[in-house]
Design an enzyme around this catalytic site. Structure first.
Site, PDB file in Angstrom:
ATOM      1  N   PHE A  37      -5.451   3.808  14.165  1.00 63.78           N
ATOM      2  CA  PHE A  37      -5.661   4.774  13.086  1.00 63.78           C
ATOM      3  C   PHE A  37      -6.715   4.256  12.125  1.00 63.78           C
ATOM      4  O   PHE A  37      -6.902   3.047  11.972  1.00 63.78           O
ATOM      5  CB  PHE A  37      -4.348   5.020  12.332  1.00 63.78           C
ATOM      6  CG  PHE A  37      -3.429   5.985  13.027  1.00 63.78           C
ATOM      7  CD1 PHE A  37      -3.291   7.288  12.572  1.00 63.78           C
ATOM      8  CD2 PHE A  37      -2.719   5.599  14.144  1.00 63.78           C
ATOM      9  CE1 PHE A  37      -2.466   8.187  13.217  1.00 63.78           C
ATOM     10  CE2 PHE A  37      -1.884   6.487  14.803  1.00 63.78           C
ATOM     11  CZ  PHE A  37      -1.762   7.794  14.328  1.00 63.78           C
ATOM     12  N   ASN A  91       0.847  -1.195   0.000  1.00 62.23           N
ATOM     13  CA  ASN A  91       0.000   0.000   0.000  1.00 62.23           C
ATOM     14  C   ASN A  91       0.881   1.243   0.000  1.00 62.23           C
ATOM     15  O   ASN A  91       2.108   1.150  -0.051  1.00 62.23           O
ATOM     16  CB  ASN A  91      -0.965  -0.017   1.184  1.00 62.23           C
ATOM     17  CG  ASN A  91      -0.249  -0.152   2.511  1.00 62.23           C
ATOM     18  OD1 ASN A  91       0.624   0.650   2.844  1.00 62.23           O
ATOM     19  ND2 ASN A  91      -0.599  -1.179   3.270  1.00 62.23           N
TER      20      ASN A  91
END
Length: 404
Positions: free
Chosen positions: A330, A218
Site C-alpha cells: 500500500f 500514526n
C-alpha cells in the site's frame, strides 16, 4: 453499505435470532429483505421476543416454522437444534438485547438461541438494541469486548431517538443496513478461489517507544488490513493476520498475531516459513527512537531532541525472499499519488500496489476508501467504497494479474 438485491443471497442459509425488545418489529422487515434477496431464512426467537412480535408473523415472511424453545419434541423430530446450528451459513441476531449479549458473553446455553450460538461454526453477527444508558454501562461494554475478542461481529448500534423517549447511542441499525452487512460478510458464489493458498496480512500501525509511557504512532486504524484478512478467509485461504495495536475484532477463521513495534512485526513475518500471498497493509513507522529511555522522561521546559533511525523495510524483505510470494503493498500519499506509488512499487519489488490519497477526512480511520491499483503493465481505479468491498476487488485483481 449495500442492500441486497434479488438473488444476491441465492442459496445462502441465514438463521435470524430475535431477542426481546421493541426493535423486534424491525426484524420482520429484515427477514423479508433477506428472503427477497434469495436467502433461505429460519427464525429463532427468545421467549421475551414473542411478547413483542408473534412467531406466526415471522413464519409468514420466512416461509418456515419458527423455533422458540430448546426442548420442543415436535421440532426435534424434524430439524434438531444441533442440525439447525450446522445448517446456517450465517447467524444474525437482531435485535440483540443487553441480556442476550450478557448471556452470550458468559457462554450460557439456557435457551435455544444461545445454545445455537455455542453450537454453530457459522459467523455470528449481533445488531445491538437497548437504552443508551444500558449500552454505555461498563458491564455491557465488557460483554461487548468479550464477544468481539471471540470473533463475533457487531452491527451498530446507531444513535438517535429511542422508544423510551431518550436520544443517544443504542438504536438498532435499520434492516436494510443489516441485510447489506450480511451480504458483505458471506462468501460470494464461486468465491472460494483462494483454497489452498497461504495468505499473510499485516495491518494497523506500529508504536515506537520514546520511554515507558510515550510512543510514536500514526493514524492507521487497521480497517483495511482486517478487511483483507477477512476476505481472504472467506475465499478459503489459510490466513495469518499480523496486527499492530488495534481494537478491531479478529475476523472469523483468521489466526492473529499481535505485535507493537516495527521490529516485532518484522520478526513475526520472518517467523512464517512459507506463504503464497503477502499483503503489507500495515502502516509501519518509517523511523524509531534510537535509544528509548528506560524511565519516564520529565518535562523541564527545555527542547527535547530525539534521534530517529530507520526501521526495517518489511515489504522489501519479503519481496527479496528466495521463495518470494505474490507481494501486495500500500501507498498512502498526500500528493502525486500515481507517481509516488509507481516508484514505490518498483523500488520495493511489489507485484501490486494499492495507493490512496490521505489527509483530513480521507483514508485513515474510515470504513470506506478509494484506491488506485498499479501493477506491471496495468492499473485500475476503485471508486469510493466500503473497505470490505475493496478487499474483494484487490483479490479479484490478483487473479487477473496471475492469469495475464
Amino acid at each position: 453499505m449495500n442492500t441486497p438485491s434479488s438473488n444476491e443471497l441465492s442459496r445462502q442459509r441465514i438463521l435470524v435470532g430475535v431477542s426481546g425488545g421493541i426493535a423486534a418489529y424491525k426484524a420482520v422487515t429484515l427477514v423479508r429483505r433477506l428472503v427477497e434477496a434469495g436467502a433461505e431464512v429460519r427464525v429463532v426467537m427468545t421467549e421475551a421476543a414473542t411478547r413483542f412480535v408473534t412467531p406466526l408473523t415471522f413464519q409468514a415472511v420466512s416461509g418456515h416454522p419458527v423455533r422458540t424453545t430448546l426442548l420442543d419434541a415436535e421440532a426435534e423430530s424434524g430439524m434438531d437444534h444441533i442440525a439447525l446450528a450446522r445448517w446456517a451459513d450465517a447467524v444474525v441476531i437482531a435485535p440483540a438485547s443487553a441480556d442476550l449479549m450478557a448471556r452470550l458473553a458468559a457462554g450460557m446455553a439456557d435457551d435455544l438461541l444461545t445454545t445455537l450460538c455455542l453450537a454453530t461454526e457459522a459467523p455470528v453477527q449481533l445488531a445491538p438494541a437497548m437504552n443508551r444508558q444500558m449500552w454505555a454501562h461498563p458491564a455491557t461494554r465488557a460483554n461487548r469486548d468479550t464477544l468481539l475478542a471471540r470473533g463475533v461481529t457487531l452491527l451498530g448500534p446507531a444513535a438517535g431517538a429511542q422508544a423510551c423517549g431518550e436520544t443517544g447511542e443504542g438504536r438498532m441499525l435499520e434492516p436494510e443496513a443489516i441485510a447489506g452487512a450480511i451480504l458483505e460478510a458471506l462468501p460470494r458464489e464461486g468465491g472460494r478461489d483462494l483454497v489452498g493458498q497461504r495468505v499473510v496480512v499485516t495491518a494497523a500501525g506500529t508504536r515506537e517507544p520514546i520511554d515507558p509511557v510515550r510512543f510514536i504512532a500514526n493514524r492507521s486504524s487497521g480497517r483495511m488490513g482486517f478487511a483483507i484478512a477477512a476476505e481472504a478467509a472467506r475465499r478459503g485461504a489459510t490466513v495469518t493476520l499480523i496486527a499492530g495495536p488495534s481494537t478491531l475484532a479478529t475476523p472469523s477463521g483468521v489466526t492473529r498475531v499481535d505485535v507493537e513495534t516495527a521490529a516485532d512485526m518484522q520478526a513475526a513475518v520472518e517467523a512464517i516459513e512459507s506463504m503464497d500471498i503477502f499483503v503489507g497493509a500495515a502502516a509501519v513507522a518509517d523511523y524509531r527512537v534510537a535509544a528509548p529511555a528506560d524511565h519516564k522522561l520529565k518535562k523541564d521546559g527545555e527542547p527535547l531532541r530525539l534521534e530517529l533511525v530507520p526501521n526495517p523495510d518489511i515489504i522489501r524483505g519479503v519481496a527479496a525472499r528466495a521463495d518470494r510470494p505474490f507481494v501486495i503493498g500500500f501507498a498512502a500519499e498526500t500528493e502525486h499519488v500515481r507517481e509516488h506509488a509507481a516508484t514505490k512499487r518498483v523500488a520495493k519489488g511489489m507485484d501490486l500496489i494499492c495507493a490512496n490519497e490521505v489527509g483530513e477526512g480521507r483514508g485513515f480511520d474510515r470504513p470506506d476508501n478509494a484506491l488506485l491499483l498499479l501493477w506491471e503493465g496495468g492499473e485500475r481505479d476503485l471508486a469510493q467504497a466500503d473497505k470490505r468491498h475493496l478487499a474483494g476487488e484487490i483479490f479479484d485483481t490478483y487473479h487477473q494479474i496471475k492469469q495475464d
